[in-house]
Write a protein that holds these residues in place. Structure first.
Motif, mmCIF file in Angstrom:
data_model
loop_
_atom_site.group_PDB
_atom_site.id
_atom_site.type_symbol
_atom_site.label_atom_id
_atom_site.label_comp_id
_atom_site.label_asym_id
_atom_site.label_seq_id
_atom_site.Cartn_x
_atom_site.Cartn_y
_atom_site.Cartn_z
ATOM 1 N N ALA A 267 0.822 -1.216 0.000
ATOM 2 C CA ALA A 267 0.000 0.000 0.000
ATOM 3 C C ALA A 267 0.854 1.263 0.000
ATOM 4 C CB ALA A 267 -0.929 -0.012 1.204
ATOM 5 N N GLY A 268 2.177 1.114 -0.098
ATOM 6 C CA GLY A 268 3.057 2.282 -0.164
ATOM 7 C C GLY A 268 3.440 2.841 1.190
ATOM 8 N N ARG A 269 3.319 2.002 2.235
ATOM 9 C CA ARG A 269 3.679 2.447 3.570
ATOM 10 C C ARG A 269 4.728 1.500 4.158
ATOM 11 N NH1 ARG A 269 0.542 6.393 5.268
ATOM 12 N NH2 ARG A 269 1.067 6.106 7.460
ATOM 13 N N ILE A 270 5.414 1.962 5.212
ATOM 14 C CA ILE A 270 6.484 1.185 5.827
ATOM 15 C C ILE A 270 6.125 0.878 7.280
ATOM 16 C CG2 ILE A 270 8.932 1.113 6.398
ATOM 17 C CD1 ILE A 270 8.349 1.201 3.419
ATOM 18 N N PRO A 271 6.172 -0.389 7.683
ATOM 19 C CA PRO A 271 5.940 -0.729 9.090
ATOM 20 C C PRO A 271 7.040 -0.118 9.960
ATOM 21 C CG PRO A 271 5.832 -2.684 7.685
ATOM 22 C CD PRO A 271 6.406 -1.577 6.855
ATOM 23 N N ALA A 272 6.651 0.342 11.141
ATOM 24 C CA ALA A 272 7.625 0.972 12.045
ATOM 25 C C ALA A 272 7.250 0.703 13.486
ATOM 26 C CB ALA A 272 7.684 2.479 11.783
ATOM 27 N N VAL A 273 8.262 0.845 14.364
ATOM 28 C CA VAL A 273 8.045 0.729 15.805
ATOM 29 C C VAL A 273 8.686 1.940 16.471
ATOM 30 C CG1 VAL A 273 8.527 -0.579 17.898
ATOM 31 C CG2 VAL A 273 7.980 -1.795 15.798
ATOM 32 N N VAL A 274 7.949 2.549 17.404
ATOM 33 C CA VAL A 274 8.465 3.673 18.176
ATOM 34 C C VAL A 274 8.589 3.222 19.628
ATOM 35 C CG1 VAL A 274 8.166 6.101 18.793
ATOM 36 C CG2 VAL A 274 7.184 5.228 16.667
ATOM 37 N N TYR A 275 9.779 3.387 20.207
ATOM 38 C CA TYR A 275 9.965 2.967 21.587
ATOM 39 C C TYR A 275 10.834 3.977 22.328
ATOM 40 C CZ TYR A 275 14.342 1.109 19.614
ATOM 41 O OH TYR A 275 15.540 0.976 18.964
ATOM 42 N N GLY A 276 10.974 3.767 23.638
ATOM 43 C CA GLY A 276 11.798 4.668 24.435
ATOM 44 C C GLY A 276 11.004 5.491 25.419
ATOM 45 N N HIS A 277 11.737 6.216 26.283
ATOM 46 C CA HIS A 277 11.157 7.070 27.323
ATOM 47 C C HIS A 277 10.244 6.290 28.260
ATOM 48 C CE1 HIS A 277 11.852 11.505 25.930
ATOM 49 N NE2 HIS A 277 12.963 10.804 25.983
ATOM 50 N N GLU A 278 10.564 5.020 28.471
ATOM 51 C CA GLU A 278 9.848 4.144 29.403
ATOM 52 C C GLU A 278 8.363 4.029 29.074
ATOM 53 O OE1 GLU A 278 10.671 5.507 33.338
ATOM 54 O OE2 GLU A 278 12.811 5.032 33.235
ATOM 55 N N LEU A 279 8.028 4.152 27.805
ATOM 56 C CA LEU A 279 6.654 3.983 27.343
ATOM 57 C C LEU A 279 6.547 2.695 26.544
ATOM 58 C CD1 LEU A 279 5.854 7.628 26.165
ATOM 59 C CD2 LEU A 279 5.221 6.555 28.342
ATOM 60 N N GLU A 280 5.341 2.192 26.405
ATOM 61 C CA GLU A 280 5.123 0.985 25.623
ATOM 62 C C GLU A 280 5.465 1.243 24.160
ATOM 63 O OE1 GLU A 280 4.175 -2.143 26.406
ATOM 64 O OE2 GLU A 280 4.391 -1.585 28.517
ATOM 65 N N PRO A 281 6.087 0.274 23.483
ATOM 66 C CA PRO A 281 6.368 0.437 22.054
ATOM 67 C C PRO A 281 5.069 0.666 21.273
ATOM 68 C CG PRO A 281 7.574 -1.434 22.942
ATOM 69 C CD PRO A 281 6.603 -1.017 24.003
ATOM 70 N N ALA A 282 5.130 1.545 20.307
ATOM 71 C CA ALA A 282 3.970 1.833 19.462
ATOM 72 C C ALA A 282 4.232 1.297 18.061
ATOM 73 C CB ALA A 282 3.704 3.334 19.424
ATOM 74 N N HIS A 283 3.338 0.469 17.562
ATOM 75 C CA HIS A 283 3.461 -0.099 16.224
ATOM 76 C C HIS A 283 2.689 0.778 15.251
ATOM 77 C CE1 HIS A 283 5.230 -3.855 17.746
ATOM 78 N NE2 HIS A 283 4.408 -3.674 18.776
ATOM 79 N N ILE A 284 3.408 1.365 14.320
ATOM 80 C CA ILE A 284 2.807 2.319 13.392
ATOM 81 C C ILE A 284 3.261 2.015 11.965
ATOM 82 C CG2 ILE A 284 2.749 4.132 15.153
ATOM 83 C CD1 ILE A 284 5.219 5.374 13.740
ATOM 84 N N SER A 285 2.766 2.801 11.024
ATOM 85 C CA SER A 285 3.260 2.763 9.649
ATOM 86 C C SER A 285 3.406 4.196 9.159
ATOM 87 C CB SER A 285 2.301 1.984 8.727
ATOM 88 O OG SER A 285 1.075 2.671 8.570
ATOM 89 N N VAL A 286 4.389 4.425 8.298
ATOM 90 C CA VAL A 286 4.620 5.764 7.748
ATOM 91 C C VAL A 286 4.652 5.673 6.228
ATOM 92 C CG1 VAL A 286 5.891 6.559 9.762
ATOM 93 C CG2 VAL A 286 7.128 5.477 7.893
ATOM 94 N N ASP A 287 4.402 6.792 5.600
ATOM 95 C CA ASP A 287 4.397 6.827 4.146
ATOM 96 C C ASP A 287 5.805 6.608 3.607
ATOM 97 O OD1 ASP A 287 2.769 7.725 1.598
ATOM 98 O OD2 ASP A 287 4.684 8.794 1.535
ATOM 99 N N ASP A 288 5.940 5.696 2.643
ATOM 100 C CA ASP A 288 7.252 5.369 2.083
ATOM 101 C C ASP A 288 7.914 6.606 1.477
ATOM 102 O OD1 ASP A 288 9.083 2.973 0.941
ATOM 103 O OD2 ASP A 288 8.817 4.474 -0.636
#
Length: 215
Positions: free
Chosen positions: A29-50
């Motif tokens: 679909a033209g997007r990239i899977p990503a994970v955001v983590y750090g700052h003692e927060l739960e990892p967030a599973h997201i996607s961003v535009d390629d």
């Protein structure tokens, strides 16, 4: 960089499903899977535009904002996973930061100029291609330039010789060699004259002559 810096921002969407099948669907679909983590927060599973992500990479933006359904976070690009041929981005890891906090990152070393020793036949070697730099997140340099215009055969530039941005610090050991010029291969060590040493060829008749003299 001045204190009134402005971070680039890209939009992101939450990923409700995980797994390789879902990741392939997202990439189609033209997007990239990503994970955001750090700052003692739960990892967030997201996607961003390629396309948006490639623009950031092209402009060497390592620190930027992501807007996830109206929630904006400052992040630093930690890791990119490419396909076997380095053509397509498969996944990206992002770390939450405060753009004014200190971070430790790997920064590439860029050689500038031409070494006279290399022109004279010496072998230019660069043992360290990146250096571990501690600096403000919004002041990460694209690279650390190293001038080699004065490097003669036998000369070396060490970590302690590298200039860094104001307030930054290199974590590598100061005595580590970043780049040096070695003597040409096959050139004998100074003082090693031809025909001397344990491997020198035997002169025919020399032993017989010595025996005759002793008799």
């Amino acid at each position: 960089m001045s204190d009134d810096f402005v971070l680039q921002r890209i939009s992101a969407s939450k990923r409700e499903k995980l797994g390789s099948i879902e990741s392939r669907r997202i990439r189609r679909a033209g997007r990239i899977p990503a994970v955001v983590y750090g700052h003692e927060l739960e990892p967030a599973h997201i996607s961003v535009d390629d396309h948006d992500l490639r623009d950031l990479i092209k402009n060497r933006e390592r620190v930027f904002e992501i807007d996830v359904d109206g929630k904006v976070e400052e992040t630093i690009l930690r890791d990119l996973q490419w396909d076997t041929f380095g053509t397509y981005i498969l996944h990206v890891d992002l770390v939450r930061i405060n753009a004014s906090e200190r971070v430790t990152v790997e920064v590439p070393v860029t050689l500038r100029g031409t070494s006279p020793g290399a022109l004279d036949g010496g072998v230019l070697e660069q043992p360290l291609h990146t250096l571990e730099l501690d600096c403000l997140a919004h002041s990460i340099p694209d690279s650390l330039p190293v001038r080699i215009n004065s490097l003669e055969i036998g000369d070396a530039i060490h970590v302690s010789d590298i200039e860094v941005p104001r307030g930054a610090k290199i974590h590598n050991e100061p005595e580590q060699v970043v780049v040096h010029v070695l003597p040409p291969q096959g050139v004998p060590e100074p003082g090693a004259e031809e025909g001397e040493g344990p491997d020198a060829p035997e002169v025919i008749g020399e032993s017989e002559s010595e025996e005759a003299t002793e008799e």
